[in-house]
Motif scaffolding. Structure first.
Motif, mmCIF file in Angstrom:
data_model
loop_
_atom_site.group_PDB
_atom_site.id
_atom_site.type_symbol
_atom_site.label_atom_id
_atom_site.label_comp_id
_atom_site.label_asym_id
_atom_site.label_seq_id
_atom_site.Cartn_x
_atom_site.Cartn_y
_atom_site.Cartn_z
ATOM 1 N N ALA A 15 -1.984 -1.585 13.850
ATOM 2 C CA ALA A 15 -2.028 -1.711 12.368
ATOM 3 C C ALA A 15 -3.434 -2.289 11.807
ATOM 4 N N GLY A 16 -4.282 -2.562 12.679
ATOM 5 C CA GLY A 16 -5.591 -2.951 12.224
ATOM 6 C C GLY A 16 -5.919 -4.590 12.182
ATOM 7 N N VAL A 17 -4.989 -5.231 12.746
ATOM 8 C CA VAL A 17 -5.274 -6.604 12.742
ATOM 9 C C VAL A 17 -6.371 -7.143 13.624
ATOM 10 N N GLU A 69 4.784 -8.065 9.661
ATOM 11 C CA GLU A 69 4.533 -7.300 8.174
ATOM 12 C C GLU A 69 3.565 -7.816 7.446
ATOM 13 N N ALA A 86 0.142 -7.972 9.415
ATOM 14 C CA ALA A 86 -0.563 -6.724 9.220
ATOM 15 C C ALA A 86 -1.046 -6.375 7.451
ATOM 16 N N LYS A 87 -0.104 -6.831 6.650
ATOM 17 C CA LYS A 87 -0.295 -6.392 5.115
ATOM 18 C C LYS A 87 -1.577 -7.036 4.890
ATOM 19 N N ALA A 128 -4.075 -8.139 6.455
ATOM 20 C CA ALA A 128 -5.263 -7.587 7.116
ATOM 21 C C ALA A 128 -5.795 -6.429 6.471
ATOM 22 N N LYS A 129 -4.576 -5.741 6.230
ATOM 23 C CA LYS A 129 -5.011 -4.260 5.470
ATOM 24 C C LYS A 129 -5.597 -4.661 4.201
ATOM 25 N N ALA A 130 -5.260 -5.664 3.145
ATOM 26 C CA ALA A 130 -5.703 -5.810 2.207
ATOM 27 C C ALA A 130 -7.304 -6.490 2.086
ATOM 28 N N GLY A 131 -7.669 -6.684 3.275
ATOM 29 C CA GLY A 131 -9.128 -7.382 3.326
ATOM 30 C C GLY A 131 -9.277 -8.515 3.517
#
Length: 267
Positions: A97-99, A58, A61-62, A64-67
Motif C-alpha cells: 500500500a506504499g507505507v 487502513e 495506509a491512508k 501514507a498515501k495522503a503524503g
C-alpha cells in the motif's frame, strides 16, 4: 473505536411467541468449559478510553498515501499505538500500500498484541422468591473456526452456594416489589479465529450437551442467536452476557429462563 457486535435484546416478558431457532452448522468438533469454575473475584477491569484511539492498518495506509512523511507517521504510532496486523502477511499488505519502511518498523514494534481470548462477564438475574431453576443448565455455544466452544453453568450448584459477586436487587414500583437475585461470573473465552463469530445461548435440563444439534425442539424455540466481529487486536476485548429468569406462575418455587442479551466492545 467502539464496536457493539450485537445488541439484540430479547423481551423477558411472559407470553411472547417465539419461533423455533434452526440449528446452525456449528463445527462438529467441540471443547466444553464449566463456567461456574470461573473465579468470581476477578471481574474484568473496565479500561479508561484515551482521547485518541489506536490507528488501524487502513488508517496508516491512508495517511501514507495522503503524503504524511515517515517521521510523522512513526510519531503517531508511538503516541497512539496501532491496532494493526503485524504478522508477515499484514506487513506485506502495508508495504504494497506504499507505507515506508520506517513506519513498518514502528507498526511491528508498537502494534497491540493479537487477541487470543475475550473477557466475558456473565450476569444471571433471578426474579422472584424461588429456590431453583426449572431448566438447570445454561449453555453458551461459540463458533470458532473448526471448533465449537461450549460453556455451561450448573445452576442448582451455583444457586446453592454463596457467590462472591452476588447481590439482591429490589426493583420496587408503586404496585409491587420484585426481588432479584443477581449472580456475576467472569472468565475468558479462548478464540483462535478473527472476524465474524456466531453465538447461541440456551437453557436446558440436560447436563451433557456438547453441541447445538443435541437440543430439543422446545430448547431451540427459546434459544437466542447472536453474531459478533472479533478483531485481530484491540485495547480491550470485553463481552457481556446477561440471562434473565423469572418465577414460574404455577410452580412458584422454580425460575423459568426468559431470555438473554449479548454485547461486546473492543475500543
Amino acid at each position: 473505536m467502539l464496536a457493539h457486535a450485537l445488541a439484540a435484546v430479547i423481551a423477558l416478558a411472559t407470553g411472547q411467541v417465539r419461533q423455533p431457532v434452526p440449528v446452525l452448522p456449528f463445527p462438529g468438533q467441540t471443547q466444553t468449559y464449566n463456567i461456574i469454575q470461573w473465579d468470581p473475584n476477578q471481574l474484568p477491569r473496565i479500561y479508561e478510553r484515551t482521547d485518541q484511539l489506536p490507528l488501524t492498518d487502513e488508517e496508516v495506509a491512508k495517511l501514507a498515501k495522503a503524503g504524511f512523511d515517515e517521521a510523522q507517521l512513526v510519531k503517531m504510532i508511538e503516541q497512539r499505538r496501532c491496532a494493526c496486523d503485524a504478522s508477515a502477511d499484514g506487513l506485506i499488505r502495508l508495504k504494497e500500500a506504499g507505507v515506508p519502511k520506517g513506519v513498518l518498523d514502528a507498526v511491528s514494534t508498537h502494534a497491540l498484541r493479537p487477541n487470543r481470548a475475550l473477557d466475558l462477564l456473565v450476569t444471571l438475574d433471578f426474579t422472584g422468591e424461588s429456590r431453583t431453576a426449572r431448566e438447570g443448565f445454561l449453555y453458551f455455544f461459540v463458533e470458532d473456526g473448526e471448533v465449537t466452544r461450549v460453556f455451561t453453568a450448573n445452576l442448582p450448584e451455583l444457586l446453592a452456594r454463596q457467590n462472591q459477586h452476588e447481590t439482591m436487587v429490589d426493583r420496587s414500583d408503586i404496585l409491587r416489589a420484585r426481588t432479584v437475585r443477581r449472580i456475576q461470573l467472569a472468565g475468558q473465552v479462548p478464540l483462535k479465529t478473527y472476524g465474524p463469530h456466531r453465538v447461541m445461548v440456551v437453557a436446558s435440563a440436560s447436563p451433557t450437551l456438547t453441541h447445538p444439534s443435541q437440543l430439543t425442539g422446545a430448547e431451540r424455540a427459546k434459544a437466542q442467536l447472536y453474531t459478533f466481529d472479533y478483531p485481530r487486536s484491540s485495547l480491550q476485548s470485553l463481552c457481556r452476557l446477561t440471562a434473565g429468569y423469572k418465577r414460574d406462575a404455577v410452580l412458584t418455587y422454580k425460575w423459568n429462563f426468559q431470555g438473554s442479551r449479548f454485547e461486546c466492545e473492543w475500543n
